[in-house]
Enzyme design. Structure first.
Site, mmCIF file in Angstrom:
data_model
loop_
_atom_site.group_PDB
_atom_site.id
_atom_site.type_symbol
_atom_site.label_atom_id
_atom_site.label_comp_id
_atom_site.label_asym_id
_atom_site.label_seq_id
_atom_site.Cartn_x
_atom_site.Cartn_y
_atom_site.Cartn_z
ATOM 1 C CG ASN A 9 -2.287 -0.633 0.796
ATOM 2 O OD1 ASN A 9 -2.734 -0.488 -0.339
ATOM 3 N ND2 ASN A 9 -2.892 -1.356 1.711
ATOM 4 C CG ASP A 69 11.004 -8.687 2.789
ATOM 5 O OD1 ASP A 69 10.403 -7.734 3.323
ATOM 6 O OD2 ASP A 69 11.772 -9.421 3.427
ATOM 7 C CE1 TYR A 150 19.277 0.659 9.349
ATOM 8 C CE2 TYR A 150 17.675 -0.241 7.800
ATOM 9 C CZ TYR A 150 18.201 -0.172 9.076
ATOM 10 O OH TYR A 150 17.654 -0.933 10.075
ATOM 11 C CG ASP A 151 17.932 5.996 1.225
ATOM 12 O OD1 ASP A 151 18.362 4.869 0.940
ATOM 13 O OD2 ASP A 151 16.880 6.462 0.745
ATOM 14 N NE ARG A 177 12.175 0.211 -3.485
ATOM 15 C CZ ARG A 177 12.799 0.204 -2.306
ATOM 16 N NH1 ARG A 177 12.728 -0.848 -1.532
ATOM 17 N NH2 ARG A 177 13.482 1.243 -1.903
HETATM 18 P P1 IMP Z 1 10.816 -3.025 2.435
HETATM 19 O O1 IMP Z 1 10.764 -4.522 2.505
HETATM 20 O O2 IMP Z 1 11.060 -2.493 1.066
HETATM 21 O O3 IMP Z 1 9.628 -2.384 3.106
HETATM 22 O O4 IMP Z 1 12.094 -2.571 3.275
HETATM 23 C C1 IMP Z 1 12.310 -2.958 4.635
HETATM 24 C C2 IMP Z 1 13.282 -2.017 5.311
HETATM 25 O O5 IMP Z 1 14.569 -2.081 4.659
HETATM 26 C C3 IMP Z 1 12.892 -0.553 5.244
HETATM 27 O O6 IMP Z 1 12.059 -0.194 6.327
HETATM 28 C C4 IMP Z 1 14.247 0.149 5.347
HETATM 29 O O7 IMP Z 1 14.667 0.212 6.693
HETATM 30 C C5 IMP Z 1 15.171 -0.799 4.606
HETATM 31 N N1 IMP Z 1 15.270 -0.388 3.186
HETATM 32 C C6 IMP Z 1 14.779 -1.050 2.100
HETATM 33 N N2 IMP Z 1 15.042 -0.383 0.958
HETATM 34 C C7 IMP Z 1 15.721 0.735 1.342
HETATM 35 C C8 IMP Z 1 16.256 1.836 0.608
HETATM 36 O O8 IMP Z 1 16.153 1.957 -0.631
HETATM 37 N N3 IMP Z 1 16.874 2.786 1.348
HETATM 38 C C9 IMP Z 1 17.005 2.714 2.692
HETATM 39 N N4 IMP Z 1 16.507 1.721 3.429
HETATM 40 C C10 IMP Z 1 15.870 0.732 2.752
#
Ligand code: IMP
Length: 191
Positions: A9, A69, A150-151, A177
């Site tokens: 979402n 993920d 963590y960017d 991604r």
């Molecule tokens: P998600 O599975 O894409 O929701 O990512 C899980 C977690 O990984 C996020 O809450 C961030 O802490 C970290 N994360 C994933 N992708 C990024 C990114 O592109 N930049 C910074 N942190 C990221």
């Protein structure tokens, strides 16, 4: 036109995938299909979590769907925060999670890390996995205000600025991604 449900979402992510996918695909979010359930995410790997989310949608709605993920893997911390990236410090606060990473690394000079994304796509009941990753290193201090997670402490290899100092278009061009999404769209175009 092929319709695909993205088990997310997060409007930002849905729009990003739609722009990569182009007009031969219609990417629909969970609220667009009327799904407001809390989707379980209890796996120990990105693959397991992405698969759990896409199967949840496929089994209930019988629609072509995908889930992603992702997270940060730091070599000197044996791959942590990994699947715990979103709540590494016990909270979802980005600042607290960054502080814990910097504290655990201390002045360790081995700071290699990568962001990794796994996408699980289910079409006609068959799962297909796509992966994207970007190598880099963890800084000693926070730098930049853009992006999320963590960017501010991640410098991708070949750059000297963090993801949080880069403009969004550039990050989205090289990110873990984006790589995984391009692989999935490439596959879908062959069907
Ligand atoms: P998600 O599975 O894409 O929701 O990512 C899980 C977690 O990984 C996020 O809450 C961030 O802490 C970290 N994360 C994933 N992708 C990024 C990114 O592109 N930049 C910074 N942190 C990221």
């Amino acid at each position: 036109m092929m319709e695909l449900v993205f088990a997310s979402n997060n409007r930002h992510k849905v729009d990003e995938v739609q722009s990569i996918a182009g007009d031969k695909f219609l990417i629909r979010s969970l609220d667009e299909i009327g799904c407001y359930d809390e989707i379980p995410e209890t796996g120990n790997t990105f693959e397991a979590n992405a698969g759990q989310k896409s199967r949840f949608i496929y089994e209930r709605y019988n629609l072509a769907c995908f889930a992603d993920d992702s997270g940060l893997e730091i070599d000197a911390l044996n791959g942590e925060p990994g699947v715990d990236s979103a709540h590494y410090s016990g909270s979802r606060d980005f600042g607290n999670n960054i502080a814990l990473v910097l504290e655990k690394l201390g002045n360790n000079s081995e700071r290699r890390a990568r962001f990794r994304t796994v996408i699980s796509l289910i079409i006609d009941g068959t799962e297909h996995l796509f992966e994207g990753s970007i190598e880099g290193r963890i800084t000693e201090t926070i730098s930049g205000t853009r992006g999320f997670g963590y960017d501010p402490i991640f410098i991708p290899s070949g750059y000297d600025i963090t993801f949080a100092e880069m403009d969004a278009a550039e990050k989205n061009r090289i990110s873990h991604r984006a790589i995984a999404v391009h692989k999935m769209i490439g596959f879908l175009r062959t069907l």
